[in-house]
Design an enzyme around this catalytic site. Structure first.
Site, PDB file in Angstrom:
ATOM      1  N   LYS A  30       0.704  -0.921  -0.137  1.00 28.05           N
ATOM      2  CA  LYS A  30      -0.097  -0.218   0.246  1.00 28.05           C
ATOM      3  C   LYS A  30       0.979   1.046  -0.023  1.00 28.05           C
ATOM      4  O   LYS A  30       1.805   1.606   0.880  1.00 28.05           O
ATOM      5  CB  LYS A  30      -1.020   0.385   1.654  1.00 28.05           C
ATOM      6  CG  LYS A  30      -1.381   1.186   1.335  1.00 28.05           C
ATOM      7  CD  LYS A  30      -2.443   0.574   2.767  1.00 28.05           C
ATOM      8  CE  LYS A  30      -3.660   1.914   2.698  1.00 28.05           C
ATOM      9  NZ  LYS A  30      -4.315   2.007   3.271  1.00 28.05           N
ATOM     10  N   LYS A  40      -2.028  -1.771  -4.265  1.00 29.40           N
ATOM     11  CA  LYS A  40      -3.461  -0.395  -3.725  1.00 29.40           C
ATOM     12  C   LYS A  40      -2.308   0.545  -4.257  1.00 29.40           C
ATOM     13  O   LYS A  40      -1.538   1.082  -3.082  1.00 29.40           O
ATOM     14  CB  LYS A  40      -3.909  -0.284  -3.207  1.00 29.40           C
ATOM     15  CG  LYS A  40      -4.402   0.749  -2.068  1.00 29.40           C
ATOM     16  CD  LYS A  40      -5.033   0.687  -0.987  1.00 29.40           C
ATOM     17  CE  LYS A  40      -5.910   1.939  -0.341  1.00 29.40           C
ATOM     18  NZ  LYS A  40      -6.435   1.749   0.401  1.00 29.40           N
TER      19      LYS A  40
END
Ligand code: PBG
Length: 312
Positions: free
Chosen positions: A186, A239
């Site tokens: 992330k 992500k």
């Protein structure tokens, strides 16, 4: 001419025969924002999306399931926030209640819960903050783990820790035995802007760069993915998705776990805003972006377009 690639593009049927990447409802995960209160509220930064009250969320989930989509990802927006994120692991917390009402109405729908503290912390960070203003890792693990356990006990099928603290997959794995969909990779991204407005979770001071990753790094992503796999994760999320297709491809090559691309709020807002201006065809742009994420190697895609894309 002997070699003529255009021969295989001559008509639609032929193109469909040679198409390499499929995108089906079961590949998509629909995020849902659940809030306290009674009426559904539009999210200004994410036109077309709503914060759902408990009273309406099961009906929405049933509609989603009817399209062929097999899972939803829940985010909670609590009425109150504090310094220890009490709402995140409260037995009657907003997510815990939402899991129960959804599972009761549509037991087949796989309910994934975002496990994070930021929406429940008054300062908006994903962990405990000490006197020096640092976001503490090890002391936060206990609250994150407690949150995951409370979701599992409420009936969640899969927990998805998104805080980027070190060791949280191992910590959760030691106490729950349901699948963990880890936000393994992330990045500290400006593409989360609309989400933070939707979830009211922007940090009150500083930024998330001491825990989320530097977007310049590839090797670090492979390390994060390998660690989460070793700690017992069952899915690995990358992500955001579209600006990080190279990462999706490389993580997919390294692991045999299913990789999940998260098309985040800013990716959603970009397409919607351009379409509202008449600058691109929304339907085609959504199809193209989701196909690209799958083509890069994602088995699953978390996308705010899921229901709309699958609606017949
Ligand atoms: C919570 C969380 C965030 C997102 C998913 N889980 C926000 C953040 O890290 O600031 C972003 C999702 C999106 O932008 O669509 N930590």
């Amino acid at each position: 001419m002997i070699q003529r690639p255009r021969r295989l593009r001559q008509n639609r049927s032929l193109r469909e025969m040679v198409r390499e990447t499929e995108i089906l409802p079961r590949h998509l995960i629909q995020p849902l924002f659940i809030k306290e209160g009674t009426e559904k509220r539009p999210i200004p930064s994410m036109p077309g999306l709503f914060q759902w009250p408990l009273a309406l969320v099961a009906r929405e989930a049933a509609e989603i399931y009817k399209t062929g989509i097999r899972s939803v990802l829940l985010f909670g927006i609590p009425a109150k926030k504090d310094k220890k994120a009490s709402g995140a692991y409260a037995l009657d917390g907003i997510v815990q209640q939402a899991v129960a009402v959804i599972k009761e109405k549509i037991p087949e729908l796989q309910v994934i819960t975002d496990v994070c503290l930021c929406e429940y912390m008054d300062h908006g960070h994903c962990g405990l903050v000490n006197a020096k203003g640092e976001i503490e890792n090890d002391s936060s693990l206990e609250l994150i783990t407690r949150t995951a356990v409370s979701h599992a006990e409420a009936g969640a099928d899969i927990v998805a820790p998104s805080d980027m603290m070190d060791g949280r997959v191992a910590a959760i794995r030691s106490v729950v035995d349901i699948p963990i969909m880890s936000y393994a990779v992330k990045y500290a991204s400006s593409f989360y802007g609309p989400f933070r407005e939707a979830a009211m979770s922007a940090p009150a001071f500083g930024d998330r760069k001491t825990y989320q990753m530097d977007f310049a790094n590839v090797r670090e992503a492979l390390r994060e993915a390998a660690l989460d796999e070793k700690e017992g994760a069952d899915f690995l999320i990358v992500k955001p998705a579209l600006p990080y297709l190279d990462i999706i491809t490389k993580v997919s090559a390294q692991t045999s776990l299913p990789v999940v691309g998260y098309q985040v709020s800013g990716e959603y807002a970009q397409i919607v805003a351009a379409a509202q201006n008449g600058w691109l065809d929304k339907k085609q742009a959504v199809f193209e972006s989701l196909t690209a994420i799958r083509r890069a190697g994602a088995r699953l895609v978390i996308t705010y377009f899921a229901k709309e894309f699958c609606a017949i």
